[in-house]
Design an enzyme around this catalytic site. Structure first.
Site, PDB file in Angstrom:
ATOM      1  N   LYS B 100      23.941  29.735  69.353  1.00 20.29           N
ATOM      2  CA  LYS B 100      25.011  30.637  69.776  1.00 20.29           C
ATOM      3  C   LYS B 100      25.267  30.369  71.249  1.00 20.29           C
ATOM      4  O   LYS B 100      24.433  30.673  72.104  1.00 20.29           O
ATOM      5  CB  LYS B 100      24.616  32.104  69.559  1.00 20.29           C
ATOM      6  CG  LYS B 100      25.638  33.057  70.155  1.00 20.29           C
ATOM      7  CD  LYS B 100      25.273  34.517  69.976  1.00 20.29           C
ATOM      8  CE  LYS B 100      26.094  35.356  70.946  1.00 20.29           C
ATOM      9  NZ  LYS B 100      25.849  36.797  70.819  1.00 20.29           N
ATOM     10  N   THR B 210      23.294  45.661  69.596  1.00 19.22           N
ATOM     11  CA  THR B 210      23.147  47.010  70.149  1.00 19.22           C
ATOM     12  C   THR B 210      23.504  48.117  69.159  1.00 19.22           C
ATOM     13  O   THR B 210      22.856  49.160  69.132  1.00 19.22           O
ATOM     14  CB  THR B 210      24.031  47.143  71.413  1.00 19.22           C
ATOM     15  OG1 THR B 210      23.737  46.061  72.282  1.00 19.22           O
ATOM     16  CG2 THR B 210      23.762  48.449  72.140  1.00 19.22           C
TER      17      THR B 210
END
Lengths: 71, 258
Positions: B100, B210
């Protein structure tokens, strides 16, 4: 041959070493497993297959990384 | 309705939810949340090992790379060089070529440095990496990254960790229409409906950290996200009805008593 106390920079900090040391010995001393880390010496990646033959020498800048939690 | 597998970089997955492993209380909670999410791809960060605490456990002891596709990220990198160096190190750990790519341009928004991201992507693709770049929701940037040879494009829904949901659905729609590689919404998801919305638009997957790790009950939220991604995907494939301004009766107008 007398081993000479020397030091390297390991992950940004000075780290003592008893003379030239095989990378694999350094990793074992640090309790690190081959399959969990990657190593750079003086900004060159050391392939896992060469951990046994690669020597860490005085003044070398060594980086050892692993994976931590992240997004 | 049988879905096709999610193809990414020559690999096939059943789950379209990719989860991060940051911000959890401990590795046990990380593992439990990943399991509850049903994710098969998990992101990790690349950091210096802790030299002073050598007995410390390793994240990979909790997330078996044989079971999960590990997706190392370049979080915290501000230049193309740093990001490329991080990816090279990550690959050497031995969990594959998938990375990523994120090159941050600004600490307050954590928005990507687009020019540096493209520069790093070029180098990494040439070196054989399967690059999944985190980018702004800009259709042109996504096109460029696709042309370079990235295996996916990952436009943000909103700033990382903001939980604001999809701020620009129209740009996202254009990105999806143009894409020849999977489009994965990365960052900004706040709750399950955001994830479902992304999938309903036709995104191929959603990446989040998150929203799960920061929830009061991460394990329940992980399961909610799993269901939301599945529901959104199914609704997309089912084909939603047109929006109309006025009502259309659901019950027959004939045969009324009178």
């Amino acid at each position: 041959m007398v081993s000479i106390a020397t030091s390297i920079t390991l992950n940004g900090d000075p780290f003592p070493l008893d003379g030239d040391t095989a990378l694999i010995a350094l990793l074992e001393r640090l309790n690190m497993r081959r399959g969990r880390v990657a190593v750079e010496i003086n900004r060159e990646i050391v392939p896992k297959a060469r951990y046994d033959e690669t020597m860490v020498r005085a003044g070398d800048r060594v980086e050892i990384i692993n994976f931590v939690g992240g997004g | 309705m049988q879905d096709t597998p999610f193809e990414l970089g020559g690999m096939k997955f059943n789950s379209r939810l990719i989860v991060g492993t940051g911000k959890y209380r401990d590795f046990a909670e990380t593992r439990a949340a990943v399991e509850a999410s049903g994710a098969e791809i998990v992101t990790v960060a690349v950091r210096r090992v802790n030299i002073t605490d050598r007995g410390k456990e390793n994240l990979l002891d909790y997330l078996d790379p044989k079971r999960y596709q590990i997706l190392p990220n370049t979080a915290g990198c501000f230049t193309a060089d740093e990001a490329v160096r991080t990816c090279r190190l990550a690959r050497e750990v031995g969990v594959g070529e998938l990375v990523k790519l994120e090159v941050i341009g600004d600490t307050r928004t954590l928005f990507p440095d687009v020019a540096a991201t493209i520069e790093a992507a070029r180098v990494l693709v040439k070196e054989g990496f399967k690059v999944m770049p985190y980018v702004t929701d800009d259709p042109v940037t996504c096109l460029r990254l696709q042309e370079i040879g990235c295996v996916a494009v990952m436009p943000l829904a909103a700033p990382i960790g903001s939980g604001l949901g999809i701020r620009n659905p129209f740009n996202l729609a254009i990105i999806i229409e143009q894409a020849k590689v999977p489009v994965i919404v990365d960052a900004g998801v706040g709750t399950a409906s955001d994830a479902a919305e992304a999938m309903e638009f036709g995104c191929d997957g959603v990446l989040m950290n998150t929203a799960i790790a920061g929830a009061k009950d991460p394990l329940s939220m992980a399961r909610a996200m799993k269901l939301a991604v599945e529901a959104g995907r199914l609704a997309y494939r089912a084909g939603r009805i047109e929006r109309k301004l006025y009502a259309t009766a659901s019950s027959p107008l004939s045969g009324l008593i009178g």
